[in-house]
Design an enzyme around this catalytic site. Sequence first.
Site, PDB file in Angstrom:
ATOM      1  N   HIS A 113       0.785  -1.224   0.002  1.00 20.33           N
ATOM      2  CA  HIS A 113      -0.028   0.180   0.083  1.00 20.33           C
ATOM      3  C   HIS A 113       0.822   1.380  -0.035  1.00 20.33           C
ATOM      4  O   HIS A 113       0.264   2.356   0.093  1.00 20.33           O
ATOM      5  CB  HIS A 113      -1.105   0.048   1.184  1.00 20.33           C
ATOM      6  N   LYS A 115       3.179   4.405  -1.105  1.00 20.20           N
ATOM      7  CA  LYS A 115       3.345   5.153  -2.155  1.00 20.20           C
ATOM      8  C   LYS A 115       4.622   6.297  -1.908  1.00 20.20           C
ATOM      9  O   LYS A 115       4.710   7.159  -1.471  1.00 20.20           O
ATOM     10  CB  LYS A 115       2.161   6.296  -2.461  1.00 20.20           C
ATOM     11  N   ASP A 120      17.044  10.254  -8.059  1.00 18.42           N
ATOM     12  CA  ASP A 120      18.654  10.552  -7.723  1.00 18.42           C
ATOM     13  C   ASP A 120      18.924  10.516  -6.341  1.00 18.42           C
ATOM     14  O   ASP A 120      20.080  11.215  -6.021  1.00 18.42           O
ATOM     15  CB  ASP A 120      18.974  11.911  -8.661  1.00 18.42           C
ATOM     16  N   HIS A 291      -9.066  11.270   1.748  1.00 16.58           N
ATOM     17  CA  HIS A 291      -8.218  10.091   1.422  1.00 16.58           C
ATOM     18  C   HIS A 291      -6.937  10.364   2.315  1.00 16.58           C
ATOM     19  O   HIS A 291      -5.976   9.557   2.331  1.00 16.58           O
ATOM     20  CB  HIS A 291      -7.807   9.802   0.128  1.00 16.58           C
ATOM     21  N   LYS A 293      -3.626  11.047   4.967  1.00 15.71           N
ATOM     22  CA  LYS A 293      -3.238  10.132   6.111  1.00 15.71           C
ATOM     23  C   LYS A 293      -1.930  10.998   6.895  1.00 15.71           C
ATOM     24  O   LYS A 293      -1.008  10.766   6.772  1.00 15.71           O
ATOM     25  CB  LYS A 293      -2.615   8.911   5.712  1.00 15.71           C
ATOM     26  N   ASP A 298       1.331  19.161  18.770  1.00 12.95           N
ATOM     27  CA  ASP A 298       1.918  20.335  19.319  1.00 12.95           C
ATOM     28  C   ASP A 298       2.512  21.070  18.018  1.00 12.95           C
ATOM     29  O   ASP A 298       2.042  21.291  17.020  1.00 12.95           O
ATOM     30  CB  ASP A 298       2.795  19.852  20.294  1.00 12.95           C
TER      31      ASP A 298
END
Length: 410
Positions: A113, A115, A120, A291, A293, A298
């Site tokens: 899952h 991404k 470089d 969608h 996450k 603080d």
Amino acid sequence: MTPLPSPSDRFRLLENGEEYFPRVFDAIARARESVLLETFILFEDEVGHKLHAALVAAARRGVRVALTVDGFGSHDLSPAFIRGLADAGVHFCTFAPRPRLLGVRTHIFRRMHRKLIAVDAEVAFVGGLNFSAQHLYQFGPLAKQDYAVEIRGPFARQVHDFLVRAMPGACPPPPLPEPAAGRGRADPRTHAGAACLVTRDNHRHRNDIEFAYLEAIRAARRDIIIANAYFLPGYRLLHALCEAAARGVRVRLLLQGKPDMPWVARAGGLLYGHLQDAGVQILEYVERPFHGKVAVVDDGWATVGSSNLDPLSLSLNLEANLVIRDAAFVRHLRDQLEALIGTRCRAVPPGLKQPRSRLDALCAALMFHFLRRFPAWAGWLPAHAPRLVQPMPGGRRHARRVVVLRGGAE
């Protein structure tokens, strides 16, 4: 669209595909040595074709290019699409492909899952956006709200080094040297330094992302904002959030108000009453499916990544989040989330989603016990050895050549 720069010169927050895709494609176009990319979903739509063209062009000018997609999320790529990549020299792999059973994808468990992109070893991207037009506002009412972070400088090497280990054969030896002390190196246990890539696998890093959240929540003194698409966390996280609210920390959860998977929202809603009784404020994003996450705690802790706070992400999937201890970036992400809360969210009144019947009360009780026990039960669920499979010459979708990954780069 040109994104507003983050105050930090090392980390740039990217919101939605309008900001994310142009930055990724520009980085690939400038690549000199390597482009390493993992994605859960790659569709053959306008975004997928632009990525295809960018990777093919990079490979043809001599850049080492490697692409891994998930066999569940990217199950419909055509042989011609894959063959075009392979013929140009792209090291293309599918993670753990499984045959369909009566037309149904059977490998929902142990998905890749993540991404992640590294170019470089100098620029990298970590986040929740897939390569799909669903992340563009023009997609319509079902366009997704999401975030990623662009990393430049020495901290990008963490992502590069991880992908080198996760993609056997994509970048051959010699092994990369260790980064110098104080220049992008971080202790994965303490997250020391300005940033640390924290991953979850099914071997040696089963709980690293959950523990990163727990560490930050337990240390919070003033404010927590968690914005997460699929919120059904384990018992430890629920308990930590309630404890934080009880000691006077302002705890806000930004969740889906227009869910793309209603049953998930229904299950999460069973926990609202318990959280609100402890003083947690719950807000729902109502413009379109959420969608993201991301989280801030603080003034000095943030995370952006692929991991939801649900049983699949916390106990089964292969995930990656960047934990960032950079005050300027944390402030910028907080400002963006505050703006979202102020204009596109509604507060959920206490008691609105309390159990309305004995059945609801029973479901809520069962949900608590499920969340308490799920990490242990996850080991019993169907599993398979993680594999990277390359296409065969001639365009057949999957090859007999199988790479079995073990260890931290599972």
